[in-house]
Design a protein around this motif. Structure first.
Motif, PDB file in Angstrom:
ATOM      1  N   ARG A  69       0.820  -1.080  -0.149  1.00  0.00           N
ATOM      2  CA  ARG A  69      -0.149   0.038   0.481  1.00  0.00           C
ATOM      3  C   ARG A  69       1.064   1.274  -0.139  1.00  0.00           C
ATOM      4  NH1 ARG A  69      -1.792   3.313   4.248  1.00  0.00           N
ATOM      5  NH2 ARG A  69      -3.868   4.703   3.533  1.00  0.00           N
ATOM      6  N   VAL A  70       0.757   1.823  -0.799  1.00  0.00           N
ATOM      7  CA  VAL A  70       1.620   3.281  -0.831  1.00  0.00           C
ATOM      8  C   VAL A  70       0.938   3.883  -0.443  1.00  0.00           C
ATOM      9  CG1 VAL A  70       3.338   4.507  -2.095  1.00  0.00           C
ATOM     10  CG2 VAL A  70       3.268   2.174  -2.692  1.00  0.00           C
ATOM     11  N   SER A  71       0.557   5.515  -0.479  1.00  0.00           N
ATOM     12  CA  SER A  71      -0.166   6.725   0.003  1.00  0.00           C
ATOM     13  C   SER A  71       0.861   8.294  -0.154  1.00  0.00           C
ATOM     14  CB  SER A  71      -0.550   6.309   1.702  1.00  0.00           C
ATOM     15  OG  SER A  71      -1.269   5.184   2.059  1.00  0.00           O
ATOM     16  N   PRO A  72       0.609   8.698  -1.425  1.00  0.00           N
ATOM     17  CA  PRO A  72       1.721  10.024  -1.557  1.00  0.00           C
ATOM     18  C   PRO A  72       0.955  11.228  -0.877  1.00  0.00           C
ATOM     19  CG  PRO A  72       0.387   9.150  -3.588  1.00  0.00           C
ATOM     20  CD  PRO A  72       0.504   8.083  -2.095  1.00  0.00           C
ATOM     21  N   ALA A 103       4.568   7.665   2.054  1.00  0.00           N
ATOM     22  CA  ALA A 103       4.278   5.848   2.937  1.00  0.00           C
ATOM     23  C   ALA A 103       4.190   4.675   2.192  1.00  0.00           C
ATOM     24  CB  ALA A 103       3.918   6.763   4.162  1.00  0.00           C
ATOM     25  N   ALA A 104       4.836   3.941   2.889  1.00  0.00           N
ATOM     26  CA  ALA A 104       4.293   2.594   2.330  1.00  0.00           C
ATOM     27  C   ALA A 104       3.968   2.060   3.137  1.00  0.00           C
ATOM     28  CB  ALA A 104       5.424   2.180   0.700  1.00  0.00           C
ATOM     29  N   GLN A 105       3.510   0.514   3.167  1.00  0.00           N
ATOM     30  CA  GLN A 105       3.141  -0.308   4.288  1.00  0.00           C
ATOM     31  C   GLN A 105       3.047  -1.612   3.101  1.00  0.00           C
ATOM     32  OE1 GLN A 105       0.463   2.007   4.045  1.00  0.00           O
ATOM     33  NE2 GLN A 105       2.023   3.278   5.400  1.00  0.00           N
ATOM     34  N   SER A 106       3.692  -2.873   3.568  1.00  0.00           N
ATOM     35  CA  SER A 106       3.610  -4.348   3.445  1.00  0.00           C
ATOM     36  C   SER A 106       2.829  -4.726   3.984  1.00  0.00           C
ATOM     37  CB  SER A 106       4.273  -4.786   2.492  1.00  0.00           C
ATOM     38  OG  SER A 106       5.671  -5.037   3.269  1.00  0.00           O
ATOM     39  N   TYR A 107       1.492  -6.092   3.717  1.00  0.00           N
ATOM     40  CA  TYR A 107       1.026  -6.766   4.802  1.00  0.00           C
ATOM     41  C   TYR A 107       1.354  -7.716   3.971  1.00  0.00           C
ATOM     42  CZ  TYR A 107      -0.348  -2.247   6.344  1.00  0.00           C
ATOM     43  OH  TYR A 107      -0.830  -0.938   7.089  1.00  0.00           O
ATOM     44  N   THR A 108       0.908  -9.230   4.673  1.00  0.00           N
ATOM     45  CA  THR A 108       0.261 -10.294   4.377  1.00  0.00           C
ATOM     46  C   THR A 108      -1.199 -11.026   4.896  1.00  0.00           C
ATOM     47  OG1 THR A 108       1.610 -11.604   5.839  1.00  0.00           O
ATOM     48  CG2 THR A 108       3.163 -10.611   3.779  1.00  0.00           C
ATOM     49  N   GLY A 109      -1.513 -12.301   3.727  1.00  0.00           N
ATOM     50  CA  GLY A 109      -2.279 -12.523   4.117  1.00  0.00           C
ATOM     51  C   GLY A 109      -3.575 -11.218   4.037  1.00  0.00           C
TER      52      GLY A 109
END
Length: 140
Positions: free
Chosen positions: A34-37, A106-112
């Motif tokens: 997920r990237v949030s500019p 900002a960027a966040q990564s997730y699994t599942g």
């Protein structure tokens, strides 16, 4: 499988048209990035031209641009996502339609995550209230 937070990274700059920074995605099933500019652009209405991660396009989910100045600036925010993204350390590259006085990415990564609907509906509001609020419905 439960959703699990993987990692987060961010970068900020002034007088910027393009911003590049590294984000590391761990190996795991059903990954999403997920990237949030967010940007402040004076009185013009600039937009995000493109976002890539490891050279692959990142898809816009939703976004909003204030229709009037908030304080002395217009404010823009978007949410982008990439499913089954590359793992390891790779660059997030955000390109705007023109230079902005300042921006934060900002960027966040997730699994599942659910591959069909990995990110719910965005709720937004702009203004100068000292007690801002929005109503958010749960996707769960």
């Amino acid at each position: 499988m439960a959703i699990a937070f993987d990692a987060a990274a961010s970068s900020a700059a002034t007088a910027v048209t393009s911003l590049t920074y590294s984000h590391t995605v761990a190996v795991g099933d059903d990954r999403v990035l997920r990237v949030s500019p967010e940007w402040y652009d004076g009185t013009a209405a600039r937009t995000v031209s493109s976002i890539t991660y490891a050279g692959d396009s990142v898809t816009e989910v939703t976004g909003a641009l204030s229709t009037a100045n908030v304080g002395s600036d217009r404010v823009g925010v978007s949410i982008y996502r990439r499913l089954a993204t590359a793992t390891g350390a790779n660059n997030v590259v955000v390109t705007l339609s023109a230079s902005v006085p300042s921006g934060v990415i900002a960027a966040q990564s997730y699994t599942g995550v659910d591959k069909t609907t990995p990110i719910g509906t965005m709720v937004d509001a702009f203004g100068t209230s000292t007690a801002p609020s929005v109503a958010v419905s749960s996707a769960v």
